[in-house]
Design an enzyme around this catalytic site. Structure first.
Site, PDB file in Angstrom:
ATOM      1  N   CYS A  41      13.598  -3.287 -22.542  1.00  0.00           N
ATOM      2  CA  CYS A  41      13.163  -2.136 -21.715  1.00  0.00           C
ATOM      3  C   CYS A  41      12.753  -2.536 -20.307  1.00  0.00           C
ATOM      4  CB  CYS A  41      11.979  -1.443 -22.419  1.00  0.00           C
ATOM      5  SG  CYS A  41      10.439  -2.361 -22.235  1.00  0.00           S
ATOM      6  N   ASP A  53      -1.162 -23.351 -31.927  1.00  0.00           N
ATOM      7  CA  ASP A  53      -0.214 -24.458 -31.722  1.00  0.00           C
ATOM      8  C   ASP A  53       0.827 -24.631 -32.829  1.00  0.00           C
ATOM      9  OD1 ASP A  53      -3.005 -26.708 -32.437  1.00  0.00           O
ATOM     10  OD2 ASP A  53      -1.617 -25.746 -33.825  1.00  0.00           O
ATOM     11  N   ASN A  62     -16.782 -31.948 -38.310  1.00  0.00           N
ATOM     12  CA  ASN A  62     -16.820 -31.768 -36.866  1.00  0.00           C
ATOM     13  C   ASN A  62     -17.413 -33.040 -36.270  1.00  0.00           C
ATOM     14  OD1 ASN A  62     -17.436 -30.850 -34.156  1.00  0.00           O
ATOM     15  ND2 ASN A  62     -17.171 -28.780 -34.931  1.00  0.00           N
ATOM     16  N   CYS A  70       6.365  -7.656 -25.410  1.00  0.00           N
ATOM     17  CA  CYS A  70       6.525  -6.761 -24.258  1.00  0.00           C
ATOM     18  C   CYS A  70       5.332  -5.821 -24.134  1.00  0.00           C
ATOM     19  CB  CYS A  70       7.811  -5.940 -24.407  1.00  0.00           C
ATOM     20  SG  CYS A  70       8.013  -4.747 -23.077  1.00  0.00           S
ATOM     21  N   HIS A 108      -5.547 -15.817 -33.705  1.00  0.00           N
ATOM     22  CA  HIS A 108      -5.454 -15.585 -32.248  1.00  0.00           C
ATOM     23  C   HIS A 108      -4.022 -15.647 -31.748  1.00  0.00           C
ATOM     24  CE1 HIS A 108      -9.916 -16.948 -31.927  1.00  0.00           C
ATOM     25  NE2 HIS A 108      -9.803 -15.699 -32.304  1.00  0.00           N
TER      26      HIS A 108
HETATM   27  C1  BV8 Z   1     -12.961  -9.068 -29.435  1.00  0.00           C
HETATM   28  C2  BV8 Z   1      -6.557 -17.172 -26.807  1.00  0.00           C
HETATM   29  C3  BV8 Z   1     -13.436  -6.766 -29.400  1.00  0.00           C
HETATM   30  C4  BV8 Z   1      -5.473 -17.876 -27.493  1.00  0.00           C
HETATM   31  C5  BV8 Z   1      -8.891 -17.248 -27.323  1.00  0.00           C
HETATM   32  C6  BV8 Z   1     -17.239  -8.896 -23.876  1.00  0.00           C
HETATM   33  C7  BV8 Z   1     -16.152  -8.038 -24.008  1.00  0.00           C
HETATM   34  C8  BV8 Z   1     -15.317  -8.072 -25.131  1.00  0.00           C
HETATM   35  C9  BV8 Z   1     -15.553  -9.015 -26.130  1.00  0.00           C
HETATM   36  C10 BV8 Z   1     -16.619  -9.865 -25.954  1.00  0.00           C
HETATM   37  C11 BV8 Z   1     -17.475  -9.818 -24.868  1.00  0.00           C
HETATM   38  N1  BV8 Z   1     -18.438 -10.775 -25.035  1.00  0.00           N
HETATM   39  C12 BV8 Z   1     -18.207 -11.446 -26.184  1.00  0.00           C
HETATM   40  C13 BV8 Z   1     -17.114 -10.905 -26.744  1.00  0.00           C
HETATM   41  C14 BV8 Z   1     -16.478 -11.299 -27.940  1.00  0.00           C
HETATM   42  C15 BV8 Z   1     -15.504 -12.424 -27.584  1.00  0.00           C
HETATM   43  C16 BV8 Z   1     -16.264 -13.715 -27.815  1.00  0.00           C
HETATM   44  O1  BV8 Z   1     -16.508 -14.059 -28.943  1.00  0.00           O
HETATM   45  N2  BV8 Z   1     -16.647 -14.408 -26.728  1.00  0.00           N
HETATM   46  C17 BV8 Z   1     -17.429 -15.618 -26.907  1.00  0.00           C
HETATM   47  C18 BV8 Z   1     -16.926 -16.700 -25.943  1.00  0.00           C
HETATM   48  C19 BV8 Z   1     -18.892 -15.278 -26.696  1.00  0.00           C
HETATM   49  N3  BV8 Z   1     -14.401 -12.295 -28.496  1.00  0.00           N
HETATM   50  C20 BV8 Z   1     -13.332 -11.593 -28.125  1.00  0.00           C
HETATM   51  O2  BV8 Z   1     -13.153 -11.123 -27.018  1.00  0.00           O
HETATM   52  C21 BV8 Z   1     -12.320 -11.365 -29.227  1.00  0.00           C
HETATM   53  N4  BV8 Z   1     -11.994  -9.986 -29.272  1.00  0.00           N
HETATM   54  O3  BV8 Z   1     -14.105  -9.302 -29.644  1.00  0.00           O
HETATM   55  O4  BV8 Z   1     -12.464  -7.814 -29.306  1.00  0.00           O
HETATM   56  C22 BV8 Z   1     -12.692  -5.513 -29.379  1.00  0.00           C
HETATM   57  C23 BV8 Z   1     -12.601  -4.753 -30.546  1.00  0.00           C
HETATM   58  C24 BV8 Z   1     -11.939  -3.537 -30.497  1.00  0.00           C
HETATM   59  C25 BV8 Z   1     -11.351  -3.106 -29.313  1.00  0.00           C
HETATM   60  C26 BV8 Z   1     -11.437  -3.889 -28.148  1.00  0.00           C
HETATM   61  C27 BV8 Z   1     -12.103  -5.095 -28.167  1.00  0.00           C
HETATM   62  C28 BV8 Z   1     -11.047 -12.150 -28.954  1.00  0.00           C
HETATM   63  C29 BV8 Z   1     -11.334 -13.618 -29.068  1.00  0.00           C
HETATM   64  C30 BV8 Z   1     -10.043 -14.423 -28.962  1.00  0.00           C
HETATM   65  C31 BV8 Z   1     -10.033 -15.128 -27.652  1.00  0.00           C
HETATM   66  N5  BV8 Z   1      -8.837 -15.964 -27.546  1.00  0.00           N
HETATM   67  N6  BV8 Z   1      -7.791 -17.909 -26.999  1.00  0.00           N
HETATM   68  C32 BV8 Z   1      -5.193 -19.151 -26.770  1.00  0.00           C
HETATM   69  O5  BV8 Z   1      -4.733 -19.081 -25.628  1.00  0.00           O
HETATM   70  O6  BV8 Z   1      -5.460 -20.205 -27.388  1.00  0.00           O
HETATM   71  S1  BV8 Z   1     -10.366 -18.078 -27.366  1.00  0.00           S
HETATM   72  C33 BV8 Z   1     -10.285 -19.727 -27.765  1.00  0.00           C
HETATM   73  O7  BV8 Z   1     -11.525 -20.012 -28.481  1.00  0.00           O
HETATM   74  C34 BV8 Z   1      -9.198 -20.133 -28.726  1.00  0.00           C
HETATM   75  O8  BV8 Z   1      -8.538 -19.070 -29.355  1.00  0.00           O
HETATM   76  C35 BV8 Z   1      -9.993 -20.927 -29.770  1.00  0.00           C
HETATM   77  O9  BV8 Z   1      -9.331 -20.960 -30.947  1.00  0.00           O
HETATM   78  C36 BV8 Z   1     -11.226 -20.150 -29.837  1.00  0.00           C
HETATM   79  C37 BV8 Z   1     -12.370 -20.800 -30.600  1.00  0.00           C
HETATM   80  O10 BV8 Z   1     -12.619 -22.080 -30.057  1.00  0.00           O
HETATM   81  P1  BV8 Z   1     -12.619 -23.336 -31.050  1.00  0.00           P
HETATM   82  O11 BV8 Z   1     -11.331 -23.334 -31.774  1.00  0.00           O
HETATM   83  O12 BV8 Z   1     -13.855 -23.342 -31.869  1.00  0.00           O
HETATM   84  O13 BV8 Z   1     -12.583 -24.529 -30.027  1.00  0.00           O
HETATM   85  P2  BV8 Z   1     -13.820 -25.184 -29.245  1.00  0.00           P
HETATM   86  O14 BV8 Z   1     -13.254 -26.024 -28.164  1.00  0.00           O
HETATM   87  O15 BV8 Z   1     -14.821 -24.142 -28.908  1.00  0.00           O
HETATM   88  O16 BV8 Z   1     -14.483 -26.147 -30.351  1.00  0.00           O
HETATM   89  C38 BV8 Z   1     -13.766 -27.283 -30.825  1.00  0.00           C
HETATM   90  C39 BV8 Z   1     -14.650 -27.964 -31.835  1.00  0.00           C
HETATM   91  O17 BV8 Z   1     -13.944 -29.068 -32.388  1.00  0.00           O
HETATM   92  C40 BV8 Z   1     -15.944 -28.516 -31.250  1.00  0.00           C
HETATM   93  O18 BV8 Z   1     -17.024 -28.140 -32.076  1.00  0.00           O
HETATM   94  C41 BV8 Z   1     -15.748 -30.045 -31.274  1.00  0.00           C
HETATM   95  O19 BV8 Z   1     -16.957 -30.722 -31.541  1.00  0.00           O
HETATM   96  C42 BV8 Z   1     -14.812 -30.190 -32.450  1.00  0.00           C
HETATM   97  N7  BV8 Z   1     -13.943 -31.374 -32.430  1.00  0.00           N
HETATM   98  C43 BV8 Z   1     -13.377 -31.974 -31.355  1.00  0.00           C
HETATM   99  N8  BV8 Z   1     -12.602 -33.018 -31.781  1.00  0.00           N
HETATM  100  C44 BV8 Z   1     -12.679 -33.026 -33.144  1.00  0.00           C
HETATM  101  C45 BV8 Z   1     -13.531 -31.991 -33.563  1.00  0.00           C
HETATM  102  N9  BV8 Z   1     -13.807 -31.757 -34.863  1.00  0.00           N
HETATM  103  C46 BV8 Z   1     -13.223 -32.577 -35.780  1.00  0.00           C
HETATM  104  N10 BV8 Z   1     -12.390 -33.590 -35.455  1.00  0.00           N
HETATM  105  C47 BV8 Z   1     -12.105 -33.849 -34.154  1.00  0.00           C
HETATM  106  N11 BV8 Z   1     -11.280 -34.866 -33.841  1.00  0.00           N
END
Ligand code: BV8
Length: 243
Positions: free
Chosen positions: A149, A103, A212, A126, A118
């Site tokens: 392109c 953001d 958190n 592209c 991320h």
């Molecule tokens: C990778 C896009 C390998 C951007 C996001 C199968 C195949 C391939 C990979 C995997 C697989 N299985 C698992 C994986 C790995 C996977 C993964 O980890 N999956 C998880 C779900 C199990 N990871 C990947 O795929 C990553 N790549 O592994 O590649 C590879 C290597 C070589 C070659 C090829 C492949 C890529 C991960 C990136 C995914 N992109 N988003 C966008 O559009 O935003 S994910 C999404 O989750 C966001 O990016 C976000 O940042 C991220 C993490 O989430 P959080 O930020 O923690 O948010 P969340 O809602 O979960 O939690 C919020 C927290 O805040 C809570 O705890 C809440 O209590 C707290 N909160 C709320 N309010 C407050 C607060 N705290 C304080 N104050 C408040 N007011």
């Protein structure tokens, strides 16, 4: 629960403090988080909109979803947690922010060293030639195509199943190798490899402070844990520390 005075002591005694943030740091700016009760992934399957396959299957749908999100993100205001981190950096008390968020609110609040693991809402790239453009190019016909392109343009973010940009990840690991205090704010610690960061910091002997609204797997390794909205915690901290 941690005490603010212990947090202040850690902050002033540490040599290299780094912050690691997730979507929770922007929750009080009105940006929905991904998991939890009203999480984004409760309303839409990430496979549909946050994977390359999902995008290629229906680029217009994914673009519409992202443009909706971009509107919310662009219009969002920084909250006090973003402001406090920027102030701490200015005072030399914080060296970098490593964020999972796209953001741009840390930069909007004035943080200079921000590592966006991320990607960013600000850019598109592209699929064919890899050239990057400002996201404003995706305002008329969908899906937008590359002026250079003619290839398909996509948001410049990291989707599930995609590797994080090597340079960015190495930069983040560099910061972790130097830190003696990691402040973890608003992340569920679910998504790898980003979620490894607190454990890597702990392994090398850094202190961990977690902020958190609920406990997470990271809480187990936190030296101090503050269970409250981050903007409220940081207001207390900055007031008591007179920063
Ligand atoms: C990778 C896009 C390998 C951007 C996001 C199968 C195949 C391939 C990979 C995997 C697989 N299985 C698992 C994986 C790995 C996977 C993964 O980890 N999956 C998880 C779900 C199990 N990871 C990947 O795929 C990553 N790549 O592994 O590649 C590879 C290597 C070589 C070659 C090829 C492949 C890529 C991960 C990136 C995914 N992109 N988003 C966008 O559009 O935003 S994910 C999404 O989750 C966001 O990016 C976000 O940042 C991220 C993490 O989430 P959080 O930020 O923690 O948010 P969340 O809602 O979960 O939690 C919020 C927290 O805040 C809570 O705890 C809440 O209590 C707290 N909160 C709320 N309010 C407050 C607060 N705290 C304080 N104050 C408040 N007011």
């Amino acid at each position: 629960m941690g005490s603010i005075s212990s947090f202040i002591n850690l902050l002033f005694s540490s040599k290299y403090t780094v912050a690691f943030t997730g979507s929770g740091v922007s929750a009080e700016s009105g940006i929905p988080t991904f998991r939890g009760k009203k999480g984004i992934w409760k309303r839409i399957n990430p496979d549909t909109v946050a994977t390359r396959e999902g995008f290629l299957k229906n680029p217009v749908f994914v673009w519409k979803w992202y443009l909706e999100r971009f509107k919310t993100l662009e219009g969002a205001k920084v909250n006090y947690a973003h402001i406090a981190l920027a102030k701490l950096e200015k005072k030399g008390l914080l060296k970098a922010v490593i964020t999972q968020n796209i953001d741009g609110l840390h930069q909007k609040a004035g943080s200079k060293k921000v590592i966006e693991l991320h990607g960013t809402v600000k850019k598109v790239k592209c699929l064919k030639c890899g050239k990057k453009f400002s996201s404003s190019i995706a305002s008329n016909t969908l899906p937008p195509t590359c002026p250079k392109c003619g290839g398909l343009l996509r948001p410049d973010v990291v989707w599930f199943g995609e590797p994080l940009p090597e340079k960015t990840l190495n930069e983040a690991f560099q910061e972790v190798s130097k830190t003696d205090l990691l402040i973890v704010i608003g992340t569920s610690g679910t998504v790898m490899p980003a979620a490894m960061i607190p454990y890597l910091a702990k392994q090398k002997g850094a202190k961990i402070v977690e902020v958190n609204t609920e406990e997470t797997p990271i809480t187990a390794i936190a030296d101090l844990f503050f269970k409250e909205p981050c903007s409220i915690l940081f207001r207390k901290l900055m007031e008591e520390a007179k920063i």
